[in-house]
Design a protein around this motif. Structure first.
Motif, short mmCIF file in Angstrom:
data_model
loop_
_atom_site.label_atom_id
_atom_site.label_comp_id
_atom_site.label_asym_id
_atom_site.label_seq_id
_atom_site.Cartn_x
_atom_site.Cartn_y
_atom_site.Cartn_z
N MET A 224 34.12 44.02 42.92
CA MET A 224 32.80 43.42 42.70
C MET A 224 32.40 43.50 41.24
SD MET A 224 30.81 41.83 44.76
CE MET A 224 29.28 40.96 44.44
N SER A 225 32.84 44.58 40.56
CA SER A 225 32.50 44.73 39.13
C SER A 225 33.09 43.60 38.31
CB SER A 225 33.02 46.08 38.62
OG SER A 225 34.43 46.18 38.79
N TYR A 226 34.23 43.07 38.71
CA TYR A 226 34.87 41.96 38.00
C TYR A 226 34.01 40.70 38.13
CZ TYR A 226 38.42 38.56 36.57
OH TYR A 226 39.10 37.56 35.95
N TYR A 227 33.50 40.45 39.36
CA TYR A 227 32.67 39.26 39.58
C TYR A 227 31.33 39.37 38.86
CZ TYR A 227 35.93 37.95 43.29
OH TYR A 227 37.05 37.60 43.98
N ASN A 228 30.82 40.61 38.72
CA ASN A 228 29.51 40.80 38.07
C ASN A 228 29.51 40.33 36.63
OD1 ASN A 228 28.29 41.82 40.36
ND2 ASN A 228 28.82 43.95 39.87
N GLN A 229 30.70 40.27 36.02
CA GLN A 229 30.82 39.83 34.63
C GLN A 229 31.10 38.33 34.53
OE1 GLN A 229 33.93 42.27 33.07
NE2 GLN A 229 32.85 44.19 33.44
N SER A 230 31.20 37.67 35.67
CA SER A 230 31.55 36.25 35.69
C SER A 230 30.30 35.38 35.83
CB SER A 230 32.53 35.97 36.84
OG SER A 230 32.71 34.58 37.00
N LYS A 231 30.38 34.17 35.31
CA LYS A 231 29.26 33.24 35.47
C LYS A 231 29.18 32.69 36.89
CE LYS A 231 31.92 29.29 33.70
NZ LYS A 231 31.98 28.23 32.67
N TYR A 232 30.24 32.95 37.68
CA TYR A 232 30.25 32.51 39.07
C TYR A 232 29.85 33.63 40.03
CZ TYR A 232 32.87 28.67 36.98
OH TYR A 232 33.24 27.62 36.21
N LYS A 233 29.15 34.61 39.50
CA LYS A 233 28.73 35.76 40.30
C LYS A 233 27.91 35.33 41.51
CE LYS A 233 25.69 39.77 40.00
NZ LYS A 233 24.72 40.50 39.12
N PHE A 234 27.09 34.27 41.32
CA PHE A 234 26.21 33.85 42.42
C PHE A 234 26.99 33.42 43.66
CE2 PHE A 234 27.32 30.01 40.19
CZ PHE A 234 27.35 29.01 41.16
N LEU A 235 28.22 32.87 43.44
CA LEU A 235 29.03 32.45 44.58
C LEU A 235 29.41 33.65 45.44
CD1 LEU A 235 31.46 29.86 42.93
CD2 LEU A 235 29.55 29.39 44.49
N VAL A 236 29.75 34.74 44.79
CA VAL A 236 30.14 35.96 45.51
C VAL A 236 28.91 36.63 46.12
CG1 VAL A 236 31.38 38.13 45.32
CG2 VAL A 236 32.03 36.22 43.88
N THR A 237 27.81 36.61 45.39
CA THR A 237 26.60 37.25 45.88
C THR A 237 26.09 36.60 47.16
OG1 THR A 237 25.99 37.81 43.60
CG2 THR A 237 24.26 37.94 45.26
N PHE A 238 26.11 35.27 47.21
CA PHE A 238 25.60 34.55 48.38
C PHE A 238 26.66 34.37 49.47
CE2 PHE A 238 22.49 33.25 45.15
CZ PHE A 238 21.33 33.56 45.84
N ASN A 239 27.84 34.85 49.22
CA ASN A 239 28.89 34.81 50.23
C ASN A 239 28.63 35.95 51.24
OD1 ASN A 239 31.17 34.85 51.77
ND2 ASN A 239 32.61 35.08 50.07
N PRO A 240 28.34 35.65 52.50
CA PRO A 240 28.02 36.71 53.47
C PRO A 240 29.18 37.66 53.74
CG PRO A 240 28.28 34.60 54.57
CD PRO A 240 28.29 34.31 53.11
N LEU A 241 30.39 37.26 53.36
CA LEU A 241 31.56 38.12 53.58
C LEU A 241 31.64 39.24 52.54
CD1 LEU A 241 34.07 35.25 54.27
CD2 LEU A 241 33.41 36.98 55.93
N SER A 242 31.06 39.03 51.36
CA SER A 242 31.22 39.98 50.26
C SER A 242 30.70 41.37 50.62
CB SER A 242 30.50 39.46 49.01
OG SER A 242 31.05 38.23 48.60
N SER A 243 29.47 41.45 51.11
CA SER A 243 28.88 42.76 51.43
C SER A 243 29.63 43.44 52.57
CB SER A 243 27.40 42.60 51.78
OG SER A 243 27.23 41.70 52.85
N ILE A 244 30.20 42.65 53.49
CA ILE A 244 30.94 43.25 54.62
C ILE A 244 32.24 43.90 54.12
CG2 ILE A 244 32.06 42.79 56.83
CD1 ILE A 244 30.12 40.48 57.24
N VAL A 245 32.96 43.17 53.25
CA VAL A 245 34.22 43.72 52.71
C VAL A 245 33.94 44.95 51.86
CG1 VAL A 245 36.16 43.23 51.17
CG2 VAL A 245 35.38 41.48 52.78
N GLU A 246 32.89 44.89 51.02
CA GLU A 246 32.54 46.04 50.19
C GLU A 246 32.15 47.25 51.06
OE1 GLU A 246 33.86 45.39 47.03
OE2 GLU A 246 32.07 46.43 46.33
N ALA A 247 31.37 47.00 52.11
CA ALA A 247 30.95 48.08 53.01
C ALA A 247 32.14 48.67 53.77
CB ALA A 247 29.91 47.56 54.00
N PHE A 248 33.12 47.83 54.10
CA PHE A 248 34.32 48.31 54.79
C PHE A 248 35.07 49.32 53.91
CE2 PHE A 248 38.86 47.72 56.02
CZ PHE A 248 38.75 48.12 57.35
N ARG A 249 35.20 49.00 52.62
CA ARG A 249 35.87 49.93 51.70
C ARG A 249 35.03 51.21 51.52
NH1 ARG A 249 37.27 45.29 48.29
NH2 ARG A 249 39.48 44.82 48.59
#
Length: 292
Positions: A224-249
């Motif tokens: 997630m830290s890699y995406y936070n530095q990207s201009k496409y961060k919003f795509l990952v933020t609004f992706n409902p799968l992102s928080s699930i994968v992060e929470a799984f780890r």
């Protein structure tokens, strides 16, 4: 006289099952789906056996596929591209945990999205609640996920001897919740695409590469830290799968981030998708045999 006798006999006829048309899209009749649970288990067994019936290695593919995928991600992203995972865990554990939960979502979505077309022959011959098929797909993939999760635990035990100890805590209780959320999202999106595929076959082609593209805006291979530095961060933020994968780890390794706001957003997204999916499914099942 004979007509009167026949009508009298009709009044005493007893039917075990009376099929009536649905008068509302909201009449999902989940009680009837539950009454066909034995059939659902038969479909689960069929899916699991049929997938590896004419293979040499059989269920061993459940071990081989995540191992080779993890190894490839490690070589490409960890060694060649030198992208840090920044999570305090070994890169192999980072990639394998992402691959394990992603494979479950991918299988649920891909297999469910083919429900109507793949089972048109059965649907046209015998009556049973059509929702039995996509639900059986989700359950059969839970079995496959269980096998890959066991492999992940074995790899975690191996790396615990190399200085990455296994940490047990309350966060492990999140894992069943996260798996249920993944199955709900895969089911909801799958039955929407399945319903659309009965009329527009383009969706069956689209779903093949859409799942691959979706993976790259989900923190499966990149942190997630890699995406936070990207201009496409919003795509990952609004992706409902992102928080699930992060929470799984986070649940497995107690490191990284647990975004409760993101999980609530994902849960709301899943409820809406399942609701829309069931409505679309109920509408399409009335006439899909004429178009499929």
């Amino acid at each position: 006289m004979s007509s009167i006798t026949h009508n009298a006999a009709d009044k005493h006829e007893h039917w075990d099952l009376v099929i009536t048309p649905k008068n509302s899209l909201f009449n999902l009749n989940l009680k009837e789906v539950w009454s066909y649970r034995d059939l659902m288990w038969l479909f689960v067994k069929r899916d699991f056996v049929a997938q590896y019936k004419q293979t040499i290695l059989g269920p061993l593919w459940h071990f081989i596929q995540p191992l080779f995928t993890t190894l490839m991600f490690f070589i490409v992203f960890g060694t060649i591209a030198k992208i840090k995972t920044d999570t305090g865990m070994h890169p192999i554990l980072f990639y394998m945990s992402g691959v394990t939960i992603w494979n479950y979502f991918s299988a649920c979505l891909s297999n469910t999205s083919n429900t109507f077309v793949a089972n048109a022959g059965i649907f046209g011959k015998v009556y049973f609640p059509r929702l039995v098929i996509p639900l059986s797909v989700v359950i059969s993939n839970i079995v496959k996920f269980g096998i890959q999760f066991l492999l992940l635990l074995l790899v975690m035990v191996f790396f615990s001897f190399k200085g990455f100890p296994i940490k047990f805590g309350w966060a492990w209780l999140l894992i069943p919740v996260l798996i249920t959320m993944m199955s709900g999202l895969g089911l909801g999106l799958g039955i929407i695409i399945s319903s659309l595929t009965t009329k527009y076959r383009d969706f069956s082609v689209f779903i093949g590469f859409a799942v691959q593209l979706l993976m790259y805006i989900t923190p499966v291979v990149l942190p997630m830290s890699y995406y936070n530095q990207s201009k496409y961060k919003f795509l990952v933020t609004f992706n409902p799968l992102s928080s699930i994968v992060e929470a799984f780890r986070y649940a497995l390794f107690q490191t990284g981030t647990l975004n409760t706001g993101g999980l609530l957003y994902s849960l709301a997204f899943i409820v809406v998708v399942i609701f829309i999916g069931l409505i679309v499914f109920a509408k399409v099942e009335r006439s899909f045999m004429d178009t499929v």
